[in-house]
Design an enzyme around this catalytic site. Structure first.
Site, short mmCIF file in Angstrom:
data_model
loop_
_atom_site.label_atom_id
_atom_site.label_comp_id
_atom_site.label_asym_id
_atom_site.label_seq_id
_atom_site.Cartn_x
_atom_site.Cartn_y
_atom_site.Cartn_z
N LYS A 286 0.96 -1.15 -0.04
CA LYS A 286 -0.12 0.07 0.04
C LYS A 286 0.89 1.32 0.12
O LYS A 286 1.83 1.24 0.65
CB LYS A 286 -0.94 -0.04 1.20
CG LYS A 286 -1.91 1.10 1.29
CD LYS A 286 -2.72 0.84 2.47
CE LYS A 286 -3.72 1.93 2.73
NZ LYS A 286 -4.70 1.48 4.03
N SER B 158 -9.55 1.43 3.35
CA SER B 158 -8.57 2.31 2.51
C SER B 158 -7.71 1.40 1.57
O SER B 158 -7.21 2.28 0.40
CB SER B 158 -7.83 3.30 3.29
OG SER B 158 -7.13 2.74 4.22
N SER C 139 -9.60 -0.87 7.40
CA SER C 139 -9.24 -0.81 5.87
C SER C 139 -8.31 -2.15 5.59
O SER C 139 -8.01 -2.33 4.40
CB SER C 139 -8.00 0.33 5.95
OG SER C 139 -8.66 1.65 6.11
#
Lengths: 480, 480
Positions: free
Chosen positions: A75, A149, A173
């Site tokens: 990420k 997210s 997330s």
């Protein structure tokens, strides 16, 4: 490739039979092109660099390098030396000088980095649409949000581009996008995985998380990363849990009581959860306890009505105070709300949390694992366009309280909905019980069957993916 | 009375020989009258009520009631049902409906409550002069401040009015007044003693503390109170430490290195500390390690430059926001400073503390106990009249960091200064090591000799006051 999804055992079996890691890398970049989704990665490692990393691994050696030749993604709020970190805010972009502690552990274990993935800006959101980059398409059905997210990481795994990917998880997330893309999402105990080199969201609540096709693969990546890091003040020397093996006899499972079942009016979601409970019963004998989730929902409410948003503000203080215009408008509105809270309010929130934690902790004298839906109902891109806040909050119903209560969690796919879209459950336990969650999660995932992510690869049976007894555990036959 | 100071062993010996507890109560009220100091108590229990409590104890039974007939006092920020709690703010006064958990434990163990004592308003201060009530006189020399915030409790013990008294300690309020009045001040590990029924100062840092004439008596009261209280979210189920007995062999002691010795220009204080170190060497063999206290002083600085003052603000929010004029002007100025801090600042402070904690924790792999002066130098009432803030901060030099770092501490008198005023040292160890501190503290106190508080009672030798081996400990002869 002799598999439709690159699980670690499948990769390692192929490597042991002579498959070239460089060929796997080539296949990955072919899949990326085939996916045609510019929203997944913010930065791709150039293919020749990834091939060079594969070539540099030397001979196949899964003993000293347990992730030998395993492609993964990170990420883009986690640093990798030499690559930009954006946190999905182009104005925040900077080239990292050091690789995050956890990523370094993965690379040292032989994993091959493919790229940095898209996210809700500054990891604020559960939807994946709050990014100035193209929104990653849900890997199963593009009408739905990819979840956030950690949107890009979840989609990259679900499409079989990488075997696993790192997300981060503050309020869900690392779990919501897993369920929306039919894969596994592991949120480790806080402090088990170092946060050094991660852009914080709420530093007291954040953890790096792992998306993978199977529980066993998520667990394998977790084990490599779960090392105490004195440089991260929030790292804790937790004992590494035993490998997920047999289920302990007498496991006490809790499920939401009637009043705590929240599906936001989605009967299909409710029916899917009931099918998951039937699978749960088949792998964990004994009647589950009905649990009143009200004390947990009260904690979850704190996250949005309390001062924790000020942690997000502090994390991007320079940006929001000097260049607020560079933020995504929804992100700016949410994080800007922090200015309403004084330091006294912050401490009042911490006291309230301490009281609610105390009230909630009695739960763990009654049950070992809580099994809940991962979210009430899946939401579409159209839902979020109509209301960028409400459906986001709703998606966090069963995830928001977990980090505030210092619990561990594992999201696994369960049987699909009647309409064909995936459904999933999340297993929750006190911190340090990550191994127990993996043991139960692998069984629920196997019982649900189906395929991994958007691939045609069947979910492995429990004898393939787990079920080995950990050292010190007694091998027992689980009824069902 | 057959003793000049009412230690618990002296009282119990006299009770065992037939002394009437009512006579002890009468003697206490005579001493209160004799002291002629209206600043010690804010509320006195009427003498007849205290006598009734003594009469209600039944026959002398120190086994089922380890504090049978032992008079004590309680700082007036701790509730006792039916008595007013003021926290030294008359406008805040309210009659408590419930007795604080810790006080209830003491009463149930047979202790007799005499009254509620004066303090720096809302426990904010280390001086004892920040009260709208008459300032308690230092029991040793009225030119000096009594110390705070637990001023009345320390003076009540030093004058031999009570055997022990409860204070509270957030930044040194249970230690500074002990040293200034030649008595023992025990600051337990955070969470060991319930804070239920205490008016908070900084709820994340507060603990009830104990003043007594001897280490053994402080420890006896601590043991009665150190019970997990689920109703206090900050109570922790810490194992009760072993009774202070023998010193463990190979005890590693640390003392401030040359650069960390802070005496604010008081050569007499410095010389007294060196005499204390000589006594330390006589009871704890082996060369002590020189410790750089800079990482600890950095933590201490946080308390005054960081957002923790907002905890004090939150604790009295209704008062300071609606009736600020009822506050002591110095208290109002200090606590009013909290409004400068945002919630983001609060979290930034917590992160900074986490980092400093991590940096400081390595100390405890090198030493078991740190021995420091309790404060740099004693300060006079005139000093505080000239500057109400500076000397107060200076007094906290060696105390402020302790609660922020989750350490346990014990202040004991050491040999007096050349000018005759008391001097003292504080022993510091990680949380849960309260028993170790008591074992070492009793020996240092005994080695210093002298008398208890302002009384003529000699400090008991170690064979009288401690030195019994705890269960599970190995009896060894300590050299020196």
């Amino acid at each position: 490739m002799p598999f439709a999804f690159p699980t670690i055992p499948a990769l390692h079996e192929a490597y042991s039979k002579g498959l070239d890691a460089g060929a796997v890398v080539a296949e990955i970049y072919r899949k990326i092109a085939e996916a045609g989704d510019p929203g997944i990665f913010i930065t791709l490692v150039p293919e020749d660099q990834a091939k060079a990393a594969a070539a540099a691994l030397g001979p196949f050696d899964p003993v000293s390098k347990p992730l030998w030749g395993v492609p993964f993604a990170v990420k883009d709020n986690i640093d990798v030396a030499g690559l930009p970190t954006t946190a999905a805010c182009p104005a925040f972009e900077h080239v990292a000088s050091e690789t995050a502690f956890a990523v370094r552990r993965l690379l040292d274990a032989g994993a091959i980095l493919i790229g940095k993935t898209n996210l809700d800006q500054f990891a604020t959101g559960l939807v994946g649409v709050r990014s100035p980059y193209p929104v990653p398409k849900n890997a199963i059905d593009p009408r739905y949000v990819p979840g956030g997210s950690s949107s890009g990481s979840a989609v990259a795994v679900a499409r079989g581009i990488v075997a696993f990917a790192l997300g981060t998880d503050t309020a869900g997330s690392g779990r919501v996008p897993a369920a929306l893309n039919n894969i596994v999402g592991l949120k480790p105990s806080l402090g088990a995985v170092s946060g050094s080199g991660m852009v914080p969201a709420c530093r007291t609540l954040d953890t790096i998380s792992i998306f993978a096709g199977t529980v066993a693969d998520a667990d394998a990546a977790f084990r490599v990363m779960a090392v105490y890091d004195p440089a991260d003040a929030y790292s804790r020397p937790l004992p590494l849990p035993p490998a997920p093996g047999i289920l302990p006899p007498g496991l006490r499972v809790g499920i939401p009581d009637a009043a705590s079942r929240v599906f936001a009016g989605d009967a299909d979601a409710e029916a899917a959860f009931d099918r998951a409970l039937a699978d749960l019963a088949s792998v964990a004998p004994g009647k589950p306890a009905s649990v009143d989730l009200a004390p947990l929902f009260a904690v979850a409410a704190l996250l949005y009505t309390g001062p924790w948003v000020a942690e997000r503000y502090q994390a991007i203080r320079e940006v929001i105070e000097t260049r607020p215009e560079v933020l995504h408008p929804v992100t700016r509105t949410i994080i800007g709300g922090a200015t309403a809270y004084s330091a006294a309010d912050a401490f009042a929130g911490l006291y309230r949390l301490a009281d609610l934690r105390r009230a909630a902790e009695g739960l763990w004298s009654q049950i070992d694992v809580l099994v809940v839906p991962t979210y009430p109902r899946p939401r579409t891109v159209a839902d979020l366009e109509a209301d960028p806040i409400g459906p986001n909050s709703e998606l966090g119903t069963y995830t928001n309280f977990v980090n505030l209560l210092d619990l561990s969690a594992l999201a696994v796919p369960s049987r699909a909905r009647q309409d064909g879209f995936p459904s999933g459950v999340t297993l929750i336990a006190p911190r340090g019980r990550d191994g127990l969650l993996a043991a139960l999660g692998a069984r629920i995932h196997a019982a649900a069957g189906g395929t991994i992510g958007a691939s045609k690869e069947a979910v492995p049976s429990i004898s393939d993916s787990g079920g080995r007894a950990a050292a010190g555990e007694i091998e027992v036959v689980v009824v069902g």
